[in-house]
Design a protein around this motif. Structure first.
Motif, short mmCIF file in Angstrom:
data_model
loop_
_atom_site.label_atom_id
_atom_site.label_comp_id
_atom_site.label_asym_id
_atom_site.label_seq_id
_atom_site.Cartn_x
_atom_site.Cartn_y
_atom_site.Cartn_z
N GLU A 135 7.71 -9.68 -2.06
CA GLU A 135 7.79 -8.40 -2.66
C GLU A 135 7.06 -7.42 -1.58
N ARG A 136 6.54 -7.96 -0.72
CA ARG A 136 5.59 -7.12 0.29
C ARG A 136 6.59 -6.42 1.15
N ILE A 137 7.84 -6.91 1.35
CA ILE A 137 8.75 -6.31 2.25
C ILE A 137 9.21 -4.96 1.52
N LYS A 138 8.88 -4.73 0.13
CA LYS A 138 9.23 -3.48 -0.48
C LYS A 138 8.22 -2.36 -0.42
N TRP A 139 6.99 -2.53 0.43
CA TRP A 139 6.03 -1.66 0.41
C TRP A 139 6.49 -0.52 1.27
N PRO A 140 7.31 -0.34 2.27
CA PRO A 140 8.01 1.00 2.41
C PRO A 140 8.56 1.91 1.62
N GLU A 141 9.32 1.06 0.70
CA GLU A 141 9.96 1.72 -0.51
C GLU A 141 8.98 2.42 -1.57
N LEU A 142 7.86 1.38 -1.93
CA LEU A 142 6.81 1.82 -2.64
C LEU A 142 6.26 3.08 -2.19
N VAL A 200 -5.51 3.04 -5.68
CA VAL A 200 -5.97 4.34 -5.21
C VAL A 200 -6.42 4.02 -3.66
N GLU A 201 -7.09 2.90 -3.49
CA GLU A 201 -7.59 2.56 -1.98
C GLU A 201 -6.52 2.47 -1.01
N HIS A 202 -5.15 2.32 -1.64
CA HIS A 202 -4.02 1.96 -0.61
C HIS A 202 -3.50 3.28 -0.39
N GLY A 203 -4.02 4.20 -1.09
CA GLY A 203 -3.42 5.75 -0.77
C GLY A 203 -2.04 6.04 -1.49
#
Length: 298
Positions: A135-142, A200-203
């Motif tokens: 699921e980390r590959i979806k990080w840009p989408e998030l 929140v820490e991840h912006g």
């Protein structure tokens, strides 16, 4: 003492490093005359004995850095003797068909040597981390959702059993991704703030939070995401709470109505003719025999 598995190896395979030059200095690599990563792996279709020959960089600046085989790594996780296909099968049956570990074990035990405890271990310690990595590959989408309109988070905890810690999940509704999951030993404001803080820490910007109305969660959402974040509550729980007094009032009204009707017209209500005390009608394959019927007047 653990019972040693007796496996009959069906195929042996030694892999080699796929690199042709050092990725650090672009220098030449030398194959070492040794076999590392030797182990027996159970897959769904066969039992393998695998290993790999490492390569070493000849550049002194690289201090003899060694490189293994990526193909060897694709057979099974490191320090694990079950293939990725076995781990994937366990996760698929658990999440798609909601099967118990006992049911999964019963199915797998006809194909490989594995215990029910090992099935549970592979699911929690191997499959779930792999799923999180996927699921980390979806990080840009998030990140894009966060920047464009803000995240919509849903939070809920499963009811604990026997005083155990409660499992909580945070999911994002637009992307259907699980952002956080973990066991909480308490449900107070400080605990929820620690659980929410990494978002929140991840912006990431949060626009809405959907949850139940836990006392400690309300101030935690406001202090973590800010007072401008909309916090709405689960509608099924809200409607159930709303319907309880209405249902009680309706039941009381029906009892009062029955008493009023019986007091006024009770004597006029026709009594049912019964076959036997307490039995009104019997049908089906074995009905009550009908008595002789009087002849109709012509």
């Amino acid at each position: 003492m653990r019972t040693k598995r007796e496996l009959e190896v069906e195929r042996r395979q030694i892999y080699r490093c796929e690199l042709t030059s050092c990725p650090c200095c672009n220098g030449p690599l030398k194959a070492l005359n040794q076999v590392n990563g030797r182990k027996t792996v159970q897959k769904l279709g066969e039992v393998l004995w695998i290993g790999y020959r490492p390569y070493r960089c000849e550049n002194p600046l690289c201090q003899g850095e060694r490189f293994g085989s990526s193909e060897w790594n694709q057979i099974a996780p490191k320090d694990c003797t079950y293939g990725y296909d076995v781990i994937g099968q366990i996760g698929w049956e658990r999440q798609t068909y909601h099967r118990t570990f006992g049911e999964i074990h019963k199915d797998l035990s006809t194909r490989i040597q594995i215990s029910e405890k090992q099935v549970s271990y592979l699911y929690h310690e191997r499959y779930l981390p792999l799923l999180a990595c996927h699921e980390r590959i979806k990080w840009p989408e998030l990140r894009e959702i966060s920047e464009s309109c803000g995240l919509i988070l849903t939070m809920d905890g499963l009811a604990p059993e026997g005083g155990e810690a409660q499992l909580w999940l945070i999911r994002e509704l637009r992307s259907n991704l699980t952002l956080r999951s973990g066991y909480l030993s308490r449900q107070d404001q400080a605990t929820f703030e620690h659980f929410l803080a990494p978002i929140v820490e991840h912006g990431l910007k949060v626009s809405y939070v959907l949850s139940d109305k836990q006392r400690g969660l309300l101030p935690a959402v406001e202090s973590t995401f800010g007072p401008e974040t909309n916090h709405v509550f689960c509608q099924p729980h809200y409607l159930n709470n709303l319907s309880e007094p209405l249902s009680a009032a309706d039941e009381s009204m029906k009892v009062t109505l029955r008493k009023a009707v019986r007091s006024e017209v009770g004597e006029m209500i026709r009594q049912e003719e019964v076959e036997s005390p307490g039995v009104l009608t019997v049908t089906g394959l074995i009905p009550t025999a009908m008595g002789e019927q009087p002849d109709e007047e012509t």
